[in-house]
Structure formats: structure tokens, C-alpha cells
Scaffold this motif. Structure first.
Motif, PDB file in Angstrom:
ATOM      1  N   THR A   1       0.190  -3.449   0.581  1.00 38.15           N
ATOM      2  CA  THR A   1       0.753  -2.239   0.161  1.00 38.15           C
ATOM      3  C   THR A   1       1.792  -3.040   0.668  1.00 38.15           C
ATOM      4  O   THR A   1       3.686  -2.619  -0.078  1.00 38.15           O
ATOM      5  N   LEU A   2       1.872  -3.561   1.341  1.00 38.85           N
ATOM      6  CA  LEU A   2       3.502  -3.696   2.590  1.00 38.85           C
ATOM      7  C   LEU A   2       3.554  -5.293   1.730  1.00 38.85           C
ATOM      8  O   LEU A   2       5.013  -5.770   1.625  1.00 38.85           O
ATOM      9  N   ILE A   3       2.816  -6.047   1.231  1.00 40.79           N
ATOM     10  CA  ILE A   3       2.775  -7.352  -0.096  1.00 40.79           C
ATOM     11  C   ILE A   3       4.122  -7.322  -1.043  1.00 40.79           C
ATOM     12  O   ILE A   3       4.852  -7.753  -1.305  1.00 40.79           O
ATOM     13  N   ILE A   4       3.450  -6.018  -1.413  1.00 40.64           N
ATOM     14  CA  ILE A   4       3.797  -5.408  -2.653  1.00 40.64           C
ATOM     15  C   ILE A   4       5.891  -4.854  -1.939  1.00 40.64           C
ATOM     16  O   ILE A   4       6.316  -5.408  -2.887  1.00 40.64           O
ATOM     17  N   ALA A   5       6.149  -4.010  -1.504  1.00 37.17           N
ATOM     18  CA  ALA A   5       6.539  -3.301  -0.873  1.00 37.17           C
ATOM     19  C   ALA A   5       7.933  -5.059  -0.844  1.00 37.17           C
ATOM     20  O   ALA A   5       9.017  -4.696  -0.942  1.00 37.17           O
ATOM     21  N   LEU A   6       7.395  -5.825   0.123  1.00 33.74           N
ATOM     22  CA  LEU A   6       8.032  -6.897   0.552  1.00 33.74           C
ATOM     23  C   LEU A   6       8.144  -7.796  -0.775  1.00 33.74           C
ATOM     24  O   LEU A   6       9.290  -8.550  -1.182  1.00 33.74           O
TER      25      LEU A   6
END
Length: 343
Positions: free
Chosen positions: A73-78
Motif C-alpha cells: 500500500t505504501l509503495i502504491i501510494a508513493l
């Protein structure tokens, strides 16, 4: 060894009443009452570790299962921030800069296709606004220049008459009147050009005989052509289809084109107005055997206030509005106009 009285706080288990069998690692606490040991508290570490180990494994499993989705989720958000949020924030910042007067603000096109389209449209809009602002400043400077020359002449003549330097006779008043006429034509040309550019020019459309209109325009300019030593003629085929146009505005276009040709064609040359039927209409051409226009300037020949001479003199006449007016009058009537050098 004694007997088990309580098993994990309960008195009704299978171990109660049985002999206590210790295990390695058990922790023993003596139970003393009035200085006499009445029993022993035995803590079986294995029984305590089993639920702890289970809960630990459960927590570790939950943490393991939650960690990777969280990282994903963090990678997608970034990635979304990099591809969408950041470029969109740049567009917003640039839009605010344009609204504040910085028309040079641009945004690098990146991100998804829709966002790229938005950025390209914004950059095109900003470029158009910047070019319009430059054109407006240039137009104001040109208008000021065109007004300054006749006003200076008028002022000088009138002050000379008032001071007694010039006599108040026809010889000295006529030049003043000519400059007034020049100013009047300039103002009228600017008004007409503005109306045509903003599509507010009223038109009276009707079937028009181009041959008659062309012949009339040539007759009006024959005296000027004769005075300059230039031959002017019209070539019209036997059959010319009617065109739907405003005869007054179309006549003005023809007159402007012929006047421009006479202005820049050398003595002894020829100006020809020809009409030819085409598949989708009628072509009207004004040609001459003058020096032509440099290829780099052909794209600007219909710009207002543009003249081939870099020095702003009136030796060749004209304020540089005739072809600009012709272009816009042709456009508002649904036609096209272009200039090219003949080889």
C-alpha cells in the motif's frame, strides 16, 4: 513427594489426589504457615509457555500477513503521488502563477495520459495568453507610433500658424487636413479590424458577381496606377459562378490587395487581378512582377502593422493594416487567403 491438592487453581482435575511428579525446570515455592511448611507451590513452566508460544505465533502470523500489504500500500501510494499528485500539484502551482500574471509558467508533461493531456492543454493555454499579451503590447506600441507622426505634423503646423511662422492659407492648412484624413482612416481601419477579429462585424450576404466587383476595383485604381507608371488589368473567364458574400466587404478586400500591390510594385511593372472557378468555389488572385517578399516574412505579411521596411517611414505609404483587414474580412465570410512568391 506429596500429593497434588490444586491443579492450576482447580480442585477437580485428574491430577488432584495423585502423587506429584516433578519435571525438570519446575519452580518450587515452599508454603509456610506459622513457621511450619504446609505444602509446596510447584510452577510447571511448560504449562505457562504453551499458551504464550501460541499467542506469540498468532501475533507473528498476523504481523507477517499485515506487513506486506502495508508495504505494498505504501509503495502504491508513493507511485500514485509521483505519477499523479505531484504533477497535478505542479499544474495547480503554475495555474496560480498564471493567474498572478506570470504568463511564462509551464509544467513538464508527465504522468498518465489524461494528466499529460491536461498539462499540454494548460501549457498551450499559457503560451496563447503569453503570445496575446505580447501582441497586445506590440499593437499598442504600433498604434502609438502611427498616431505620433500625424499628430506631430498637425501640432507643428498649427503652432506655426498661431505663432505667425506660417500663414493661415491653403498651402499650410491642406497638409494639416491631409494628416487629419490619415488619422481618420487609421482609426476606422482599427475599428474595422477589431470588429472582424471579434466576429462582431455585421455582414449582408448575397449572391455577388465577382467580375463586376473586380472591374469596379480596377477602375477606381487606374488613375493611381497610371500615375506610378504601372499597368493594371483584370482577367476574367467567360463564366464565373456567383459567390455568397458581402459585396461591400469583398470589394474592400480586393481594393486592399490591389493597393498593396501598387504600393510595392516598381515603375514599369504590371499588376493583374485574375478570377478562376474552382471545384469548391472561386479563386481571386492579385499578382505582380515586383521584388516579392522574403520567405521568412511570408507568414507575417497578414499581421497588423507589419511592413517589409524595417524603418517606420511613410515613404511607401500605408500603416500596415490593409492586408490584416483583408485576411479577417475573408475569414469572416468563410474564405481563405494566402501569399506566395511566383517563380
Amino acid at each position: 513427594a506429596g500429593r497434588v491438592r490444586l491443579d492450576q487453581g482447580r480442585s477437580a482435575t485428574s491430577l488432584v489426589g495423585e502423587l506429584y511428579v516433578g519435571h525438570r525446570g519446575d519452580i518450587l515455592y515452599p508454603l509456610v504457615v506459622e513457621e511450619a511448611q504446609v505444602g509446596t507451590l510447584a510452577i510447571d513452566q511448560r504449562a505457562g509457555l504453551r499458551p504464550l508460544s501460541l499467542s506469540t505465533r498468532l501475533l507473528l502470523s498476523i504481523a507477517f500477513l499485515s506487513f506486506f500489504p502495508g508495504i505494498l500500500t505504501l509503495i502504491i501510494a508513493l507511485l500514485l503521488a509521483q505519477r499523479v499528485v505531484v504533477p497535478l500539484a505542479e499544474v495547480i502551482t503554475a495555474a496560480r502563477a498564471v493567474a498572478a500574471g506570470d504568463l511564462a509558467a509551464r509544467v513538464e508533461a508527465r504522468g498518465p495520459d489524461d494528466l499529460r493531456d491536461l498539462i499540454e492543454i494548460f501549457n498551450h493555454m499559457a503560451s496563447t495568453l503569453e503570445q496575446d499579451a505580447q501582441d497586445r503590447r506590440a499593437m499598442l506600441a504600433d498604434i502609438a507610433h502611427e498616431l505620433r507622426t500625424p499628430l506631430t505634423i498637425i501640432r507643428g503646423r498649427l503652432e506655426g500658424i498661431i505663432d505667425g511662422v506660417y500663414a493661415a492659407d491653403e498651402e499650410h492648412v491642406v497638409p494639416v487636413l491631409e494628416e487629419v484624413y490619415l488619422l481618420e482612416r487609421l482609426v476606422e481601419d482599427l475599428r474595422l479590424l477589431t470588429l472582424a477579429e471579434t466576429h462582431q462585424l455585421p455582414l449582408t450576404l448575397m449572391p455577388v458577381e465577382l467580375a463586376d466587383l473586380a472591374a469596379r476595383a480596377v477602375r477606381l485604381l487606374e488613375a493611381e496606377a497610371l500615375e506610378k507608371g504601372i499597368a493594371i488589368s483584370v482577367e476574367v473567364p467567360a463564366q464565373v459562378p456567383l459567390v455568397e458574400a458581402d459585396p461591400q466587404r469583398l470589394g474592400q478586400v480586393i481594393s486592399n490587395l490591389l493597393s498593396n500591390a501598387l504600393r510595392y510594385t516598381p515603375v514599369g511593372s504590371q499588376v493583374v487581378l485574375s478570377i478562376r472557378g474552382k471545384l469548391n468555389g472561386v479563386e481571386l488572385a492579385v499578382s505582380d512582377n515586383g521584388p516579392g517578399v522574403p520567405e521568412a516574412d511570408l507568414a507575417r505579411i497578414f499581421d497588423r502593422f507589419w511592413r517589409q521596411e524595417r524603418a517606420r517611414t511613410r515613404a511607401a505609404g500605408g500603416a500596415g493594416l490593409g492586408l490584416a483587414i483583408a485576411r479577417h474580412l475573408v475569414y469572416v465570410e468563410g474564405g481563405t487567403i494566402l501569399a506566395e512568391n511566383m517563380v
